[in-house]
Design a protein around this motif. Structure first.
Motif, PDB file in Angstrom:
ATOM      1  N   VAL A 237     -21.562  18.367 -39.050  1.00 26.09           N
ATOM      2  CA  VAL A 237     -20.360  19.160 -39.287  1.00 26.09           C
ATOM      3  C   VAL A 237     -20.750  20.631 -39.453  1.00 26.09           C
ATOM      4  O   VAL A 237     -21.710  20.944 -40.156  1.00 26.09           O
ATOM      5  N   ARG A 238     -19.976  21.517 -38.840  1.00 24.41           N
ATOM      6  CA  ARG A 238     -20.220  22.967 -38.873  1.00 24.41           C
ATOM      7  C   ARG A 238     -21.685  23.286 -38.533  1.00 24.41           C
ATOM      8  O   ARG A 238     -22.435  23.818 -39.361  1.00 24.41           O
ATOM      9  N   PRO A 239     -22.138  22.936 -37.313  1.00 23.57           N
ATOM     10  CA  PRO A 239     -23.540  23.110 -36.936  1.00 23.57           C
ATOM     11  C   PRO A 239     -23.912  24.584 -36.796  1.00 23.57           C
ATOM     12  O   PRO A 239     -23.057  25.436 -36.581  1.00 23.57           O
ATOM     13  N   THR A 240     -25.207  24.866 -36.929  1.00 24.00           N
ATOM     14  CA  THR A 240     -25.716  26.222 -36.726  1.00 24.00           C
ATOM     15  C   THR A 240     -25.826  26.483 -35.220  1.00 24.00           C
ATOM     16  O   THR A 240     -25.749  25.561 -34.405  1.00 24.00           O
ATOM     17  N   THR A 241     -26.038  27.739 -34.859  1.00 27.36           N
ATOM     18  CA  THR A 241     -26.158  28.103 -33.447  1.00 27.36           C
ATOM     19  C   THR A 241     -27.323  27.358 -32.804  1.00 27.36           C
ATOM     20  O   THR A 241     -27.218  26.880 -31.672  1.00 27.36           O
ATOM     21  N   ALA A 242     -28.422  27.234 -33.549  1.00 27.72           N
ATOM     22  CA  ALA A 242     -29.594  26.535 -33.012  1.00 27.72           C
ATOM     23  C   ALA A 242     -29.270  25.070 -32.745  1.00 27.72           C
ATOM     24  O   ALA A 242     -29.634  24.509 -31.710  1.00 27.72           O
ATOM     25  N   GLU A 243     -28.532  24.450 -33.696  1.00 29.30           N
ATOM     26  CA  GLU A 243     -28.183  23.031 -33.523  1.00 29.30           C
ATOM     27  C   GLU A 243     -27.236  22.841 -32.336  1.00 29.30           C
ATOM     28  O   GLU A 243     -27.316  21.849 -31.616  1.00 29.30           O
ATOM     29  N   LEU A 244     -26.352  23.821 -32.134  1.00 27.92           N
ATOM     30  CA  LEU A 244     -25.430  23.738 -31.006  1.00 27.92           C
ATOM     31  C   LEU A 244     -26.178  23.781 -29.678  1.00 27.92           C
ATOM     32  O   LEU A 244     -25.870  23.015 -28.759  1.00 27.92           O
ATOM     33  N   SER A 245     -27.176  24.665 -29.583  1.00 26.41           N
ATOM     34  CA  SER A 245     -27.872  24.760 -28.293  1.00 26.41           C
ATOM     35  C   SER A 245     -28.738  23.524 -28.066  1.00 26.41           C
ATOM     36  O   SER A 245     -28.885  23.061 -26.942  1.00 26.41           O
ATOM     37  N   GLN A 246     -29.272  22.932 -29.162  1.00 24.99           N
ATOM     38  CA  GLN A 246     -30.003  21.659 -29.030  1.00 24.99           C
ATOM     39  C   GLN A 246     -29.090  20.561 -28.484  1.00 24.99           C
ATOM     40  O   GLN A 246     -29.457  19.810 -27.594  1.00 24.99           O
ATOM     41  N   ALA A 247     -27.870  20.496 -29.055  1.00 21.23           N
ATOM     42  CA  ALA A 247     -26.919  19.479 -28.625  1.00 21.23           C
ATOM     43  C   ALA A 247     -26.573  19.676 -27.160  1.00 21.23           C
ATOM     44  O   ALA A 247     -26.461  18.713 -26.395  1.00 21.23           O
ATOM     45  N   ASP A 248     -26.405  20.926 -26.752  1.00 27.49           N
ATOM     46  CA  ASP A 248     -26.116  21.231 -25.357  1.00 27.49           C
ATOM     47  C   ASP A 248     -27.214  20.702 -24.444  1.00 27.49           C
ATOM     48  O   ASP A 248     -26.947  20.086 -23.421  1.00 27.49           O
ATOM     49  N   ALA A 249     -28.458  20.957 -24.847  1.00 29.64           N
ATOM     50  CA  ALA A 249     -29.593  20.531 -24.037  1.00 29.64           C
ATOM     51  C   ALA A 249     -29.623  19.009 -23.924  1.00 29.64           C
ATOM     52  O   ALA A 249     -29.821  18.452 -22.848  1.00 29.64           O
ATOM     53  N   ARG A 250     -29.393  18.331 -25.060  1.00 29.90           N
ATOM     54  CA  ARG A 250     -29.413  16.858 -25.030  1.00 29.90           C
ATOM     55  C   ARG A 250     -28.275  16.306 -24.202  1.00 29.90           C
ATOM     56  O   ARG A 250     -28.410  15.325 -23.490  1.00 29.90           O
ATOM     57  N   SER A 251     -27.126  16.952 -24.321  1.00 30.62           N
ATOM     58  CA  SER A 251     -25.963  16.524 -23.563  1.00 30.62           C
ATOM     59  C   SER A 251     -26.236  16.628 -22.062  1.00 30.62           C
ATOM     60  O   SER A 251     -25.902  15.727 -21.292  1.00 30.62           O
ATOM     61  N   ARG A 252     -26.897  17.742 -21.660  1.00 30.33           N
ATOM     62  CA  ARG A 252     -27.238  17.910 -20.235  1.00 30.33           C
ATOM     63  C   ARG A 252     -28.257  16.870 -19.801  1.00 30.33           C
ATOM     64  O   ARG A 252     -28.170  16.303 -18.716  1.00 30.33           O
TER      65      ARG A 252
END
Lengths: 584, 88
Positions: A237-252
């Motif tokens: 919940v309410r992730p940091t910018t770093a966590e968001l880009s990690q999630a993006d990478a995993r999603s891709r």
């Protein structure tokens, strides 16, 4: 935003995939109502406020009903007609007006009257009345929410493409009817386990989901940015910018993996040492048939028929069931379709007169209920016999513990065929009849059953539950629900051997088969037909192609002799990792 | 006032959907309409009342209507029950 630390919540992975989106909190519970009194001169305005709220609630329900009628059909949406009639009930409204006349606010009066009504229905000795408590609760929540000016939590309010992550305590049947894949991207619930209704539904819809979060609804606000990881079972919940880009990478990376798996869909399910397996798909809902038919599956290993009865206002007719079964059978164009007869308890039926039970998994359900309600059962059997003219249909009986249940079912099946013949209706009388092996009793008497049936299908979830005495719906017991327990492995081994001795096909149609380590164990135990969720078919195919049956058999023999579930799992995991590293 | 004894014919009895059909039918008339089963009498225009009847298949119920359109009201109500609410 970056100043605040993110809040990680751990649940149970229910349906794979990573989604970043805005939380949409669906608080479907009766709100707290403050007690206030009003002066006499305010009474006329308060009565008008009640009328306006009732009108608004009815308009809302009419909209919900029309929408449900389009997505789920007229029979399913009829339940909203009932709720509309309750709101329009003049006797009920009269009692509320009487209380307003005594100086209570509209919300206090409505709340009091609904609490009394719900208690009256809930305490009734008659099951038909008790079954209506859910509808009364829905009405209670809906009207109070309007009166209190609370946000409308209805999921239908979201715009298309909202990409919302639905956060709720649990999904009720009337909420499930309203799920819109065009605005909801993922689901998270406080309640539930990997095998509960919401998890199965999410997988069948291809929506990532995390369940068993216990108290997520109290820790998240609507609009919060959330990363839902249905593969790991976590919510950030309410992730940091770093966590968001990690999630993006995993999603891709996951998208890439899916694309690779799609290529496997057309390949054959052959192990590295050349043993050919049959890989089928499970179908829970009619809208899954398309995915299942194109998944590369060799037919349907388990078509559940519960969707025809659960959460509906009335029982489906023979014709309606015939249409449902025929659609699936036609979509598979001659490939085998195994259809399981109703696997529910009486309390889940849209018919009155059946009691709720304190212990439903050990109760009056599945084949027990069907044999005791022969007309209900024969309606389903006639529909199946008629639909069977369109392809290769096989009937499977759930929760069998004794061979006399098979004999009684066969008697009713033959009687149904005679009735159709007498009416001159096209049907196929020689449908293979098989049983689910999901109780220790069925395993231990498998030789007697084998003499009377055409196939065995092992239902792993229930076999684990009944063998280990662990309720699979209880989130507190999730870590004790261990499908690799040596007791379970030995029971499966025994079933496969009895099947082989009698020349019967033995398949596994539980969710268990979709996890790599489970598929590896099952193949090692000699199972040659697996049935998994449509979306899991390519991944399981890839596992099959990477392993040797001889290695799996050797590993699972050691697992059967391991002292504990953890030891059994360690043995299998080591062997599987070795295999996959050698056959990538 | 007119009254008639009828038997519930559809196999699932007067569950939720039939109850909604009953109140939709009776709402069209101005007469006071009741349904009685054993010693329980309810207003046939109130779904809460009709659901409380919990009348299963084979239950015998008495329909009563009192008012200017009582005959038409009773005919219409008896007809939806006799038709089994469009179910089996």
């Amino acid at each position: 935003m970056g100043a605040r630390a993110s809040l990680p919540l751990n649940g149970i992975p229910a349906s794979p995939g990573i989604v970043v989106g805005a939380a949409h909190l669906l608080r479907w519970e009766v709100p707290e109502v403050p007690t206030r009194v009003i002066p006499d001169e305010a009474i006329p305005a308060e009565l008008e406020r009640l009328n306006a709220a009732l009108r608004k609630a009815v308009e809302r329900l009419q909209y919900v009903r029309e929408r449900a009628e389009r997505t789920a059909g007229a029979a399913e949406s009829a339940i909203f007609d009932v709720q509309i009639s309750v709101i329009q009930d003049e006797e009920l409204a009269g009692r509320v007006r009487l209380m307003i006349g005594q100086g209570f606010t509209a919300e206090r009066a409505f709340d009091t009257v609904m609490v009394e009504s719900r208690e009256h229905f809930a305490r009734s000795a008659n099951a038909m009345m008790r079954e209506r408590v859910g509808d009364l609760t829905d009405v209670h929540i809906r009207v109070l929410s309007v009166l209190l000016g609370l946000p409308d939590y209805d999921p239908v309010d979201l715009p298309k493409g909202a990409n919302a992550i639905l956060i709720t305590h649990d999904l009720t049947p009337s909420l499930t009817l309203q799920l819109d894949r065009e605005c909801i991207a993922a689901i998270a619930t406080d309640a539930g386990t990997r095998t509960s209704h919401v998890a199965i539904l999410a997988r069948s819809l291809g929506l990532p989901a995390v369940v068993g979060l216990l108290d997520a609804t109290t820790r998240i606000e609507t609009g919060d940015r959330v990363i839902l990881d249905g593969t790991a079972g976590t919510l950030l919940v309410r992730p940091t910018t770093a966590e968001l880009s990690q999630a993006d990478a995993r999603s891709r990376a996951e998208a890439l993996q899916r694309a690779q798996l799609a290529k496997v869909a057309g390949a054959e399910a052959i192990t590295a040492d050349g043993v050919r397996l049959t890989l089928r798909a499970n179908v829970d809902l009619p809208d899954e048939v398309g995915t299942a038919a194109t998944s590369g599956a060799d037919g349907v290993g388990l078509m559940r028929t519960e969707f025809l009865v659960v959460g509906r206002a009335s029982m489906p007719t023979e014709d309606e069931q015939y249409e449902s079964y025929s659609n699936v059978i036609r979509a598979f164009d001659g490939r085998p379709v195994v259809i399981r007869t109703f696997d529910v308890g009486g309390d889940k039926l849209p018919v009155g007169g059946y009691p709720h039970e304190p212990n439903p998994f050990l109760g009056w359900r599945a084949i027990r209920m069907c044999l005791d309600e022969p007309e209900l059962f024969k309606t389903q059997l006639r529909a199946l016999l008629r639909a069977a003219v369109h392809g290769d249909v096989r009937i499977m009986l759930p929760l069998v513990v004794s061979v006399d249940e098979v004999r009684q079912a066969r008697f009713l099946l033959e009687e149904s065929a005679r009735e159709l013949a007498a009416r001159g209706i096209a049907h196929r009388a020689d449908i293979p009849l098989g049983v689910m092996i999901e109780t220790p009793a069925a395993v231990l008497t498998a030789d007697a059953l084998a003499a009377e049936v055409a196939f065995f299908s092992i239902g792993t979830n229930d076999l684990v539950q009944y063998t280990l005495a662990v309720d699979r719906g209880n989130a507190s017991l999730a870590s004790r629900f261990t499908p690799l327990h040596p007791a379970v492995l030995r029971l499966i081994r025994r079933t496969v051997r009895v099947g082989a001795d009698h020349g019967l096909d033995v398949s596994v149609c539980g969710e268990m088969a979709s996890e790599p380590i489970m598929a590896f164990a099952l193949i090692g135990l000699g199972v040659r037909t697996l049935s998994v969720a449509p979306l899991s078919v390519p991944a399981v195919k890839q596992i099959i192609r990477g392993i040797h049956t001889s290695v799996a058999a050797e590993a699972v023999t050691r697992a059967c002799d391991a002292g504990t579930p953890a030891a059994a799992e360690a043995v299998l995991r080591a062997a599987l990792e070795q295999e996959l590293s050698e056959n990538p | 006032m007119v009254e008639r004894l009828v038997t519930v014919r559809n196999s699932h009895g007067i569950h939720a959907r039939p109850a909604a059909q009953i109140v939709k039918t009776t709402a069209k008339f101005t007469s006071h309409i009741t349904i009685t089963r054993d010693d329980l009498e309810v207003n046939a225009k109130s779904i809460m009342g009709v659901m409380m009847l919990a009348a299963e298949c084979g239950a015998e119920i008495v329909l009563r209507a009192d008012g200017v359109d009582e005959t038409e009201a009773l005919d219409a109500l008896a007809a939806v029950i006799a038709a089994g609410f469009g179910e089996q």
